[in-house]
Scaffold this motif. Sequence first.
Motif, PDB file in Angstrom:
ATOM      1  N   ASP A 289       0.865  -1.179   0.000  1.00 22.70           N
ATOM      2  CA  ASP A 289       0.000   0.000   0.000  1.00 22.70           C
ATOM      3  C   ASP A 289       0.897   1.223   0.000  1.00 22.70           C
ATOM      4  O   ASP A 289       1.301   1.720   1.049  1.00 22.70           O
ATOM      5  N   PRO A 290       1.264   1.694  -1.203  1.00 15.14           N
ATOM      6  CA  PRO A 290       2.242   2.784  -1.298  1.00 15.14           C
ATOM      7  C   PRO A 290       1.645   4.190  -1.260  1.00 15.14           C
ATOM      8  O   PRO A 290       2.324   5.147  -1.603  1.00 15.14           O
ATOM      9  N   VAL A 291       0.382   4.342  -0.850  1.00 20.52           N
ATOM     10  CA  VAL A 291      -0.267   5.650  -1.012  1.00 20.52           C
ATOM     11  C   VAL A 291       0.268   6.721  -0.063  1.00 20.52           C
ATOM     12  O   VAL A 291      -0.052   7.897  -0.211  1.00 20.52           O
ATOM     13  N   VAL A 292       1.112   6.319   0.907  1.00 23.61           N
ATOM     14  CA  VAL A 292       1.741   7.343   1.754  1.00 23.61           C
ATOM     15  C   VAL A 292       2.597   8.276   0.887  1.00 23.61           C
ATOM     16  O   VAL A 292       2.790   9.445   1.218  1.00 23.61           O
ATOM     17  N   ARG A 293       3.074   7.751  -0.255  1.00 23.00           N
ATOM     18  CA  ARG A 293       3.813   8.606  -1.201  1.00 23.00           C
ATOM     19  C   ARG A 293       2.971   9.778  -1.683  1.00 23.00           C
ATOM     20  O   ARG A 293       3.495  10.795  -2.114  1.00 23.00           O
ATOM     21  N   MET A 294       1.650   9.605  -1.664  1.00 23.88           N
ATOM     22  CA  MET A 294       0.754  10.705  -2.046  1.00 23.88           C
ATOM     23  C   MET A 294       0.358  11.521  -0.805  1.00 23.88           C
ATOM     24  O   MET A 294      -0.549  12.361  -0.878  1.00 23.88           O
ATOM     25  N   GLY A 295       0.968  11.224   0.321  1.00 32.81           N
ATOM     26  CA  GLY A 295       0.624  11.943   1.545  1.00 32.81           C
ATOM     27  C   GLY A 295      -0.647  11.431   2.208  1.00 32.81           C
ATOM     28  O   GLY A 295      -1.213  12.096   3.076  1.00 32.81           O
ATOM     29  N   ILE A 296      -1.085  10.233   1.791  1.00 30.80           N
ATOM     30  CA  ILE A 296      -2.363   9.693   2.271  1.00 30.80           C
ATOM     31  C   ILE A 296      -2.089   8.494   3.198  1.00 30.80           C
ATOM     32  O   ILE A 296      -1.281   7.626   2.865  1.00 30.80           O
ATOM     33  N   PRO A 297      -2.741   8.463   4.370  1.00 34.94           N
ATOM     34  CA  PRO A 297      -2.431   7.401   5.339  1.00 34.94           C
ATOM     35  C   PRO A 297      -3.122   6.076   5.033  1.00 34.94           C
ATOM     36  O   PRO A 297      -3.942   5.583   5.801  1.00 34.94           O
ATOM     37  N   GLY A 298      -2.787   5.469   3.896  1.00 31.90           N
ATOM     38  CA  GLY A 298      -3.361   4.164   3.559  1.00 31.90           C
ATOM     39  C   GLY A 298      -4.643   4.289   2.755  1.00 31.90           C
ATOM     40  O   GLY A 298      -5.266   5.352   2.700  1.00 31.90           O
ATOM     41  N   VAL A 299      -5.026   3.182   2.110  1.00 28.50           N
ATOM     42  CA  VAL A 299      -6.255   3.179   1.308  1.00 28.50           C
ATOM     43  C   VAL A 299      -7.489   3.340   2.202  1.00 28.50           C
ATOM     44  O   VAL A 299      -7.415   3.186   3.412  1.00 28.50           O
ATOM     45  N   GLU A 300      -8.606   3.636   1.539  1.00 27.27           N
ATOM     46  CA  GLU A 300      -9.822   4.043   2.248  1.00 27.27           C
ATOM     47  C   GLU A 300     -10.313   3.035   3.289  1.00 27.27           C
ATOM     48  O   GLU A 300     -10.811   3.425   4.342  1.00 27.27           O
ATOM     49  N   TYR A 301     -10.221   1.765   2.952  1.00 24.91           N
ATOM     50  CA  TYR A 301     -10.728   0.716   3.860  1.00 24.91           C
ATOM     51  C   TYR A 301      -9.579   0.381   4.803  1.00 24.91           C
ATOM     52  O   TYR A 301      -8.752  -0.487   4.534  1.00 24.91           O
ATOM     53  N   PHE A 302      -9.489   1.102   5.923  1.00 28.36           N
ATOM     54  CA  PHE A 302      -8.285   1.036   6.755  1.00 28.36           C
ATOM     55  C   PHE A 302      -8.347  -0.140   7.727  1.00 28.36           C
ATOM     56  O   PHE A 302      -8.675   0.006   8.904  1.00 28.36           O
ATOM     57  N   ALA A 303      -7.998  -1.315   7.205  1.00 25.16           N
ATOM     58  CA  ALA A 303      -7.944  -2.519   8.041  1.00 25.16           C
ATOM     59  C   ALA A 303      -6.504  -2.869   8.391  1.00 25.16           C
ATOM     60  O   ALA A 303      -6.255  -3.861   9.082  1.00 25.16           O
ATOM     61  N   HIS A 304      -5.566  -2.048   7.932  1.00 21.29           N
ATOM     62  CA  HIS A 304      -4.134  -2.380   8.005  1.00 21.29           C
ATOM     63  C   HIS A 304      -3.692  -2.867   9.385  1.00 21.29           C
ATOM     64  O   HIS A 304      -3.038  -3.888   9.515  1.00 21.29           O
ATOM     65  N   ALA A 305      -4.024  -2.083  10.410  1.00 22.16           N
ATOM     66  CA  ALA A 305      -3.526  -2.412  11.751  1.00 22.16           C
ATOM     67  C   ALA A 305      -4.134  -3.717  12.265  1.00 22.16           C
ATOM     68  O   ALA A 305      -3.538  -4.388  13.108  1.00 22.16           O
ATOM     69  N   PHE A 306      -5.309  -4.066  11.745  1.00 20.02           N
ATOM     70  CA  PHE A 306      -5.978  -5.289  12.193  1.00 20.02           C
ATOM     71  C   PHE A 306      -5.464  -6.522  11.458  1.00 20.02           C
ATOM     72  O   PHE A 306      -5.304  -7.576  12.051  1.00 20.02           O
ATOM     73  N   VAL A 307      -5.253  -6.396  10.168  1.00 18.58           N
ATOM     74  CA  VAL A 307      -4.840  -7.585   9.403  1.00 18.58           C
ATOM     75  C   VAL A 307      -3.328  -7.820   9.426  1.00 18.58           C
ATOM     76  O   VAL A 307      -2.877  -8.933   9.197  1.00 18.58           O
ATOM     77  N   LEU A 308      -2.554  -6.774   9.711  1.00 19.85           N
ATOM     78  CA  LEU A 308      -1.098  -6.915   9.703  1.00 19.85           C
ATOM     79  C   LEU A 308      -0.486  -6.845  11.092  1.00 19.85           C
ATOM     80  O   LEU A 308       0.658  -7.259  11.288  1.00 19.85           O
ATOM     81  N   GLY A 309      -1.232  -6.299  12.037  1.00 15.41           N
ATOM     82  CA  GLY A 309      -0.649  -5.950  13.333  1.00 15.41           C
ATOM     83  C   GLY A 309      -0.118  -4.526  13.248  1.00 15.41           C
ATOM     84  O   GLY A 309       0.370  -4.103  12.191  1.00 15.41           O
ATOM     85  N   PRO A 310      -0.202  -3.762  14.338  1.00 15.26           N
ATOM     86  CA  PRO A 310       0.139  -2.330  14.280  1.00 15.26           C
ATOM     87  C   PRO A 310       1.572  -2.039  13.833  1.00 15.26           C
ATOM     88  O   PRO A 310       1.793  -1.130  13.030  1.00 15.26           O
ATOM     89  N   ARG A 311       2.549  -2.795  14.338  1.00 15.45           N
ATOM     90  CA  ARG A 311       3.957  -2.468  14.008  1.00 15.45           C
ATOM     91  C   ARG A 311       4.257  -2.732  12.540  1.00 15.45           C
ATOM     92  O   ARG A 311       4.932  -1.950  11.875  1.00 15.45           O
ATOM     93  N   ARG A 312       3.762  -3.877  12.053  1.00 11.56           N
ATOM     94  CA  ARG A 312       4.023  -4.208  10.647  1.00 11.56           C
ATOM     95  C   ARG A 312       3.227  -3.282   9.727  1.00 11.56           C
ATOM     96  O   ARG A 312       3.695  -2.882   8.667  1.00 11.56           O
ATOM     97  N   ALA A 313       2.017  -2.896  10.170  1.00 16.38           N
ATOM     98  CA  ALA A 313       1.239  -1.939   9.367  1.00 16.38           C
ATOM     99  C   ALA A 313       2.023  -0.646   9.201  1.00 16.38           C
ATOM    100  O   ALA A 313       2.113  -0.091   8.098  1.00 16.38           O
TER     101      ALA A 313
END
Length: 300
Positions: free
Chosen positions: A167-191
């Motif tokens: 999920d490279p959208v931080v390059r656009m200054g955006i904190p992840g794609v719209e459906y923000f499941a990152h911290a749940f599916v990856l774990g907070p540190r890896r997210a």
Amino acid sequence: MTQASIPAPLSPDELGPETQPVAYEASDGVAYVSLNRPEFRNAQNSVMTYSLDAAFVKAVEDASVKVIVLRAKGKHFSAGHDIGTPERDFHVRYENKASLHWDHVDRTGGDQRLARELEVYMGMCRRWREIPKPVIAQVHGACIAGGLMLAWICDFIVASDDAFFSDPVVRMGIPGVEYFAHAFVLGPRRAKEILYTGERFTASQAQDWGMVNHVVPREELEQKVADIAAKICEMPQLGLSLTKKAVNISEDQMGLRNAMDSVFGWHHFAHSANAEASDGDSLGGMDARSMRDSASKKKE
Ligand code: ZN
């Protein structure tokens, strides 16, 4: 491409094994829904989004279907949301299926962005997460940004060893794609690491981190998913539906839904900040118009 030449989304009756941008076939209790826009690495425009919705509706309505598999034709699962192909159709009005918010097309600025993303991205993903039948993601090749959203709304992911994610959208200054499941599916540190670096992670990393259930060689992927689906088909349909609900409720009680709503606000602040800084381009220099403008400047 003009607005008039963009095709309408497929209806459930029109879907078939070779239809584009979504293909559909069902056998032995399993519906196979395939992203089928391979020439654009299955980038998701709204024709695809609403055709996908029609395919899910068809699978839900068909009483003989117990399990749904979401997969992709071509080399890659999905390159993400369509931000640059000739068929990018963000300016076309579609029937709101996921929300009763007003349509985005005749709105401007933040109003347009919010209305569109509430419906097409966040709303549709949430609608699909609640499909009352098990949905398995069968992922190969690239699964990037908006591709992750599609994989994540599925109940679990089976990947081939050539699959990779980012999920490279931080390059656009955006904190992840719209459906923000990152911290749940990856774990907070890896997210944080995958977002901070924008780097790809492999199927086996995704498996170690709990995002992917199984990783198999590419040539065994289809059979592996079919085997799992066949086992699930032995269970009673209502039991499966209630079980899905139970786990989804638990995930929401762990904070998924509230976190996602909250992050959606920060996401839209990022779009607004980009738009203020760069003449309305909410993607920080990467929307279709900006890319076209910068390409034509380079030619001059
Ligand atoms: Zn967005």
